[in-house]
Motif scaffolding. Structure first.
Motif, PDB file in Angstrom:
ATOM      1  N   GLY A   9     -59.712  21.220  -0.301  1.00  0.00           N
ATOM      2  CA  GLY A   9     -60.254  20.118  -1.074  1.00  0.00           C
ATOM      3  C   GLY A   9     -59.763  18.754  -0.663  1.00  0.00           C
ATOM      4  O   GLY A   9     -59.625  17.855  -1.498  1.00  0.00           O
ATOM      5  N   LEU A  10     -59.513  18.568   0.636  1.00  0.00           N
ATOM      6  CA  LEU A  10     -59.056  17.258   1.109  1.00  0.00           C
ATOM      7  C   LEU A  10     -60.244  16.316   1.271  1.00  0.00           C
ATOM      8  O   LEU A  10     -61.332  16.725   1.696  1.00  0.00           O
ATOM      9  CB  LEU A  10     -58.296  17.402   2.424  1.00  0.00           C
ATOM     10  N   THR A  11     -60.022  15.050   0.953  1.00  0.00           N
ATOM     11  CA  THR A  11     -61.099  14.060   1.027  1.00  0.00           C
ATOM     12  C   THR A  11     -60.713  12.804   1.795  1.00  0.00           C
ATOM     13  O   THR A  11     -61.567  11.951   2.040  1.00  0.00           O
ATOM     14  CB  THR A  11     -61.540  13.634  -0.394  1.00  0.00           C
ATOM     15  N   ARG A  12     -59.429  12.667   2.173  1.00  0.00           N
ATOM     16  CA  ARG A  12     -58.973  11.453   2.839  1.00  0.00           C
ATOM     17  C   ARG A  12     -58.229  11.795   4.127  1.00  0.00           C
ATOM     18  O   ARG A  12     -57.426  12.747   4.153  1.00  0.00           O
ATOM     19  CB  ARG A  12     -58.045  10.656   1.925  1.00  0.00           C
ATOM     20  N   PRO A  13     -58.452  11.026   5.203  1.00  0.00           N
ATOM     21  CA  PRO A  13     -57.751  11.296   6.461  1.00  0.00           C
ATOM     22  C   PRO A  13     -56.239  11.292   6.317  1.00  0.00           C
ATOM     23  O   PRO A  13     -55.549  12.111   6.926  1.00  0.00           O
ATOM     24  CB  PRO A  13     -58.230  10.169   7.386  1.00  0.00           C
ATOM     25  N   GLU A  14     -55.704  10.380   5.508  1.00  0.00           N
ATOM     26  CA  GLU A  14     -54.255  10.315   5.362  1.00  0.00           C
ATOM     27  C   GLU A  14     -53.691  11.577   4.697  1.00  0.00           C
ATOM     28  O   GLU A  14     -52.550  11.979   4.961  1.00  0.00           O
ATOM     29  CB  GLU A  14     -53.824   9.067   4.583  1.00  0.00           C
ATOM     30  N   ASP A  15     -54.494  12.217   3.850  1.00  0.00           N
ATOM     31  CA  ASP A  15     -54.046  13.460   3.225  1.00  0.00           C
ATOM     32  C   ASP A  15     -54.066  14.617   4.218  1.00  0.00           C
ATOM     33  O   ASP A  15     -53.195  15.493   4.180  1.00  0.00           O
ATOM     34  CB  ASP A  15     -54.916  13.789   2.019  1.00  0.00           C
ATOM     35  N   VAL A  16     -55.060  14.622   5.096  1.00  0.00           N
ATOM     36  CA  VAL A  16     -55.091  15.635   6.153  1.00  0.00           C
ATOM     37  C   VAL A  16     -53.853  15.489   7.038  1.00  0.00           C
ATOM     38  O   VAL A  16     -53.170  16.476   7.361  1.00  0.00           O
ATOM     39  CB  VAL A  16     -56.374  15.520   6.994  1.00  0.00           C
ATOM     40  N   GLY A 186     -54.632  13.526  -8.320  1.00  0.00           N
ATOM     41  CA  GLY A 186     -55.944  13.260  -8.891  1.00  0.00           C
ATOM     42  C   GLY A 186     -56.948  14.138  -8.179  1.00  0.00           C
ATOM     43  O   GLY A 186     -56.663  14.656  -7.095  1.00  0.00           O
ATOM     44  N   LYS A 187     -58.131  14.350  -8.747  1.00  0.00           N
ATOM     45  CA  LYS A 187     -59.113  15.236  -8.146  1.00  0.00           C
ATOM     46  C   LYS A 187     -59.458  14.792  -6.722  1.00  0.00           C
ATOM     47  O   LYS A 187     -59.980  13.708  -6.503  1.00  0.00           O
ATOM     48  CB  LYS A 187     -60.398  15.257  -8.977  1.00  0.00           C
ATOM     49  N   GLY A 188     -59.110  15.638  -5.749  1.00  0.00           N
ATOM     50  CA  GLY A 188     -59.405  15.336  -4.362  1.00  0.00           C
ATOM     51  C   GLY A 188     -58.417  14.391  -3.703  1.00  0.00           C
ATOM     52  O   GLY A 188     -58.527  14.109  -2.511  1.00  0.00           O
ATOM     53  N   ILE A 189     -57.443  13.902  -4.460  1.00  0.00           N
ATOM     54  CA  ILE A 189     -56.423  12.995  -3.927  1.00  0.00           C
ATOM     55  C   ILE A 189     -55.108  13.763  -3.857  1.00  0.00           C
ATOM     56  O   ILE A 189     -54.471  14.032  -4.879  1.00  0.00           O
ATOM     57  CB  ILE A 189     -56.253  11.739  -4.803  1.00  0.00           C
ATOM     58  N   LYS A 190     -54.703  14.134  -2.653  1.00  0.00           N
ATOM     59  CA  LYS A 190     -53.499  14.934  -2.491  1.00  0.00           C
ATOM     60  C   LYS A 190     -52.246  14.076  -2.580  1.00  0.00           C
ATOM     61  O   LYS A 190     -52.271  12.870  -2.331  1.00  0.00           O
ATOM     62  CB  LYS A 190     -53.531  15.676  -1.150  1.00  0.00           C
ATOM     63  N   ASP A 191     -51.160  14.752  -2.922  1.00  0.00           N
ATOM     64  CA  ASP A 191     -49.855  14.116  -3.009  1.00  0.00           C
ATOM     65  C   ASP A 191     -48.997  14.658  -1.870  1.00  0.00           C
ATOM     66  O   ASP A 191     -48.747  15.866  -1.800  1.00  0.00           O
ATOM     67  CB  ASP A 191     -49.228  14.433  -4.364  1.00  0.00           C
ATOM     68  N   ALA A 192     -48.551  13.790  -0.981  1.00  0.00           N
ATOM     69  CA  ALA A 192     -47.812  14.228   0.208  1.00  0.00           C
ATOM     70  C   ALA A 192     -46.541  14.993  -0.166  1.00  0.00           C
ATOM     71  O   ALA A 192     -46.211  16.008   0.449  1.00  0.00           O
ATOM     72  CB  ALA A 192     -47.469  13.029   1.088  1.00  0.00           C
ATOM     73  N   ARG A 193     -45.823  14.531  -1.185  1.00  0.00           N
ATOM     74  CA  ARG A 193     -44.595  15.212  -1.590  1.00  0.00           C
ATOM     75  C   ARG A 193     -44.909  16.600  -2.160  1.00  0.00           C
ATOM     76  O   ARG A 193     -44.200  17.567  -1.871  1.00  0.00           O
ATOM     77  CB  ARG A 193     -43.856  14.358  -2.627  1.00  0.00           C
TER      78      ARG A 193
END
Length: 209
Positions: A9-16, A186-193
């Motif tokens: 469920g990743l939506t942002r390059p920085e989260d990938v 948040g929905k689709g917004i991953k947390d790096a930690r």
């Protein structure tokens, strides 16, 4: 024992990028419009560009038409298809691509039956049952329903987080674990930690097993 980790469920390059840096084995992109984590083909293309070699790119579909799947495959270099709806084995098999089938578990014997019904799959993903949602519920299910006899690799999903994934891996001994909401802010917004903590927990328990 080593359990692989898929972040879905990743939506942002920085989260990938953060998921890969944390040690994710696979990245999941959702091609299901009603999901808050859904991505367009254009967005998926941008995300695919930051997935490096030896990290699998997985496309999740829910009751798609064959044309929808082919349209995505023409544009996105998916390594694996994940079918999370009511698709038949014949449907899943037609694309010339490795695939896994998700099963929403609610009763004894359901997983054993799915192993038989989808014996050509590359793996079986077991998730929590919800009458209104195809995955992404954030809820765990009764892991005792998972049989010891597993003719296919078993992927555990449903309500996983860094708080319980070590117990999950120890008790279930899955081939892989799949997490989405448990590593989000948040929905689709991953947390790096949260992604890092989750993967570290998997690696920790696997090293001590």
């Amino acid at each position: 024992m080593t359990a692989r980790v898929k972040i879905c469920g990743l939506t942002r390059p920085e989260d990938v990028t953060a998921a890969v840096a944390a040690g994710a084995d696979a990245i999941g992109l959702v091609f299901y419009g009603p999901s808050p984590r859904a991505v367009t083909i254009e967005r998926a293309s941008a995300l695919a560009q930051v997935v490096p070699a030896f990290v699998s790119l997985v496309g999740l579909f829910v009751n798609p038409s064959a044309a929808e799947v082919r349209r995505v495959l023409e544009a996105i270099p998916l390594d694996l298809l994940q079918f999370h709806g009511d698709e038949s084995q014949e449907f899943c098999q037609q694309f010339g691509r490795r695939w896994i089938k998700a099963v929403r578990v609610r009763e004894q014997g359901q997983i054993a039956q799915a192993f038989r019904d989808y014996h050509q799959a590359a793996g079986l993903l077991v998730d929590a049952w919800d009458p209104d949602r195809y995955g992404g519920t954030g809820e765990a299910f009764n892991w005792s329903l998972i049989p010891a006899d597993r003719p296919l690799p078993l992927i555990l999903a449903g309500g996983l987080s860094s708080d319980n994934v070590a117990s999950a891996v120890t008790l279930v001994r899955p081939w892989a674990v799949d997490v989405s909401g448990g590593v989000e802010r948040g929905k689709g917004i991953k947390d790096a930690r949260k992604m890092s903590d989750f993967i570290n927990e998997v690696h920790r328990v696997c090293k001590t097993d």
